[in-house]
Scaffold this motif. Structure first.
Motif, PDB file in Angstrom:
ATOM      1  N   SER A   1       8.481  13.017  10.604  1.00  0.00           N
ATOM      2  CA  SER A   1       9.432  12.691  11.671  1.00  0.00           C
ATOM      3  C   SER A   1      10.749  13.430  11.445  1.00  0.00           C
ATOM      4  O   SER A   1      11.424  13.797  12.419  1.00  0.00           O
ATOM      5  CB  SER A   1       9.665  11.184  11.739  1.00  0.00           C
ATOM      6  OG  SER A   1      10.188  10.691  10.519  1.00  0.00           O
ATOM      7  N   MET A   2      11.114  13.668  10.194  1.00  0.00           N
ATOM      8  CA  MET A   2      12.334  14.415   9.917  1.00  0.00           C
ATOM      9  C   MET A   2      12.239  15.838  10.464  1.00  0.00           C
ATOM     10  O   MET A   2      13.199  16.366  11.038  1.00  0.00           O
ATOM     11  CB  MET A   2      12.614  14.443   8.404  1.00  0.00           C
ATOM     12  CG  MET A   2      13.929  15.105   8.035  1.00  0.00           C
ATOM     13  SD  MET A   2      14.453  14.751   6.341  1.00  0.00           S
ATOM     14  CE  MET A   2      13.143  15.538   5.404  1.00  0.00           C
ATOM     15  N   TYR A   3      11.085  16.448  10.311  1.00  0.00           N
ATOM     16  CA  TYR A   3      10.884  17.797  10.842  1.00  0.00           C
ATOM     17  C   TYR A   3      10.914  17.788  12.370  1.00  0.00           C
ATOM     18  O   TYR A   3      11.511  18.667  12.999  1.00  0.00           O
ATOM     19  CB  TYR A   3       9.557  18.356  10.338  1.00  0.00           C
ATOM     20  CG  TYR A   3       9.199  19.723  10.885  1.00  0.00           C
ATOM     21  CD1 TYR A   3      10.051  20.810  10.728  1.00  0.00           C
ATOM     22  CD2 TYR A   3       7.988  19.930  11.553  1.00  0.00           C
ATOM     23  CE1 TYR A   3       9.721  22.063  11.221  1.00  0.00           C
ATOM     24  CE2 TYR A   3       7.646  21.178  12.044  1.00  0.00           C
ATOM     25  CZ  TYR A   3       8.521  22.240  11.874  1.00  0.00           C
ATOM     26  OH  TYR A   3       8.190  23.483  12.364  1.00  0.00           O
ATOM     27  N   ARG A   4      10.305  16.776  12.977  1.00  0.00           N
ATOM     28  CA  ARG A   4      10.322  16.692  14.441  1.00  0.00           C
ATOM     29  C   ARG A   4      11.749  16.479  14.944  1.00  0.00           C
ATOM     30  O   ARG A   4      12.147  17.049  15.963  1.00  0.00           O
ATOM     31  CB  ARG A   4       9.389  15.579  14.916  1.00  0.00           C
ATOM     32  CG  ARG A   4       7.911  15.836  14.599  1.00  0.00           C
ATOM     33  CD  ARG A   4       6.984  14.881  15.335  1.00  0.00           C
ATOM     34  NE  ARG A   4       7.134  13.506  14.921  1.00  0.00           N
ATOM     35  CZ  ARG A   4       6.471  12.944  13.925  1.00  0.00           C
ATOM     36  NH1 ARG A   4       5.618  13.662  13.210  1.00  0.00           N
ATOM     37  NH2 ARG A   4       6.652  11.659  13.618  1.00  0.00           N
ATOM     38  N   ASP A   5      12.528  15.666  14.234  1.00  0.00           N
ATOM     39  CA  ASP A   5      13.934  15.480  14.610  1.00  0.00           C
ATOM     40  C   ASP A   5      14.714  16.788  14.451  1.00  0.00           C
ATOM     41  O   ASP A   5      15.551  17.131  15.294  1.00  0.00           O
ATOM     42  CB  ASP A   5      14.579  14.390  13.750  1.00  0.00           C
ATOM     43  CG  ASP A   5      14.116  12.987  14.127  1.00  0.00           C
ATOM     44  OD1 ASP A   5      13.569  12.822  15.232  1.00  0.00           O
ATOM     45  OD2 ASP A   5      14.306  12.065  13.320  1.00  0.00           O
ATOM     46  N   LEU A   6      14.441  17.501  13.391  1.00  0.00           N
ATOM     47  CA  LEU A   6      15.122  18.785  13.151  1.00  0.00           C
ATOM     48  C   LEU A   6      14.821  19.758  14.281  1.00  0.00           C
ATOM     49  O   LEU A   6      15.715  20.462  14.768  1.00  0.00           O
ATOM     50  CB  LEU A   6      14.675  19.343  11.794  1.00  0.00           C
ATOM     51  CG  LEU A   6      15.298  20.649  11.300  1.00  0.00           C
ATOM     52  CD1 LEU A   6      15.373  20.643   9.769  1.00  0.00           C
ATOM     53  CD2 LEU A   6      14.479  21.861  11.745  1.00  0.00           C
TER      54      LEU A   6
END
Length: 306
Positions: free
Chosen positions: A256-261
């Motif tokens: 999810s951190m990558y998707r937010d990024l």
């Protein structure tokens, strides 16, 4: 039993709505803007397990007038401090706080702000997001809450929590090893996030790239070396499982951190990667790849904050 869910986003909204639909006494603590949206549209879930819309019970911080039995804390880690202040009046001497934040730093923060007895262990496993209409979209067919006393005991209060959670449209269980499971989840998230974000690709894309498998294995080895020194050592079964997950050449897995990024949003880099690097430094453990990922993420976060 009365539960206050702090946040009605993709995690808190999902589990809280399932519980409310099953007849449990659930209230959502939300900001004014989200409250207005939910009063207009209802709390909506789009899910492989079945769509759902409820008219949720809502509160803003100023409207809390008494403690709740359980507080399910579901905010992003960077919103923890403000969430604590918002829900403080909902926490009494016997209130159980179930935090499903990432990492482990929040456990110390909550115990210091309230009392150690208020804080139980909790993890969730779900892949979900909010769409542009504020609806919760479940991305995969898994949804689990696990909870337990940090000392491993099976208390009467956890039995009550378990009875509240059962048969509500998701998997729920008491864990006698919730502390270890929380550290294991952090191992997975720190490794996955560092791989995705530093290499800007899914697990399969990284694994198929030249040197990708060696890189992914090395990231995991660094994280494992830290946790075995400063945390609760993971089980052998977990280590085998997570290594397979992080080196699958056919996987489309992303954090999810990558998707937010990718969307230009704020990210939990401090709590998921930074805190792991900090603990490694205090223990004298070298983590060159994880540290490189943290530098990369910190640079991104500074740009977003500007």
């Amino acid at each position: 039993m009365r539960m206050l869910v702090v946040g009605a986003g993709s995690t808190g909204g999902y589990f809280g709505a399932r519980l409310a639909a099953a007849g449990r006494d659930v209230t959502f603590l939300v900001r004014q803007r989200r409250a207005e949206q939910l009063r207009k549209t209802g709390l909506q879930i789009l899910s492989p397990s079945g769509d759902l819309t409820i008219a949720p019970k809502l509160l803003t911080a100023a409207e809390i007038d008494s403690p709740y039995d359980v507080v399910l804390l579901t905010v992003k880690a960077y919103g923890l401090e403000s969430a604590i202040e918002d829900c403080a009046r909902a926490v009494g001497d016997d209130t159980i706080i179930l935090p499903v934040l990432n990492g482990m730093r929040h456990m110390d923060v909550l115990a210091a702000r309230f009392a150690a007895r208020n804080v139980a262990g909790c993890i969730c496993k779900i892949a979900s997001t909010l769409d542009d209409q504020g609806r919760i979209v479940e991305l995969a067919h898994f949804h689990e809450l696990a909870y337990g006393e940090l000392d491993g005991s099976r208390s009467s209060r956890m039995e009550s929590v378990d009875a509240f959670m059962q048969n509500a449209g998701f998997d729920a269980r008491i864990s006698p090893a919730i502390g270890r499971e929380m550290w294991e989840k952090w191992i997975f998230l720190a490794s996955l996030g560092a791989i995705n974000c530093l290499m800007r690709g899914s697990i399969g894309e990284v694994a198929r790239a030249p040197g990708g498998l060696a890189f992914s294995n090395a990231i995991l080895d660094e994280v494992l070396s830290v946790v075995r020194k400063v945390g609760v050592a993971p089980s052998d079964k977990f280590c085998t499982f997570v290594r397979g997950q992080l080196t699958d050449t056919n996987s489309q897995l992303t954090s999810s951190m990558y998707r937010d990024l990718q969307q230009g949003y704020s990210i939990e880099s401090e709590q998921i990667v930074g805190d792991m690097v900090e603990r490694a430094q205090r223990a004298g453990i070298a983590t060159p790849l994880l540290s490189a990922a943290y530098t990369n993420l910190s640079s991104y976060s500074a740009r977003v904050s500007r």
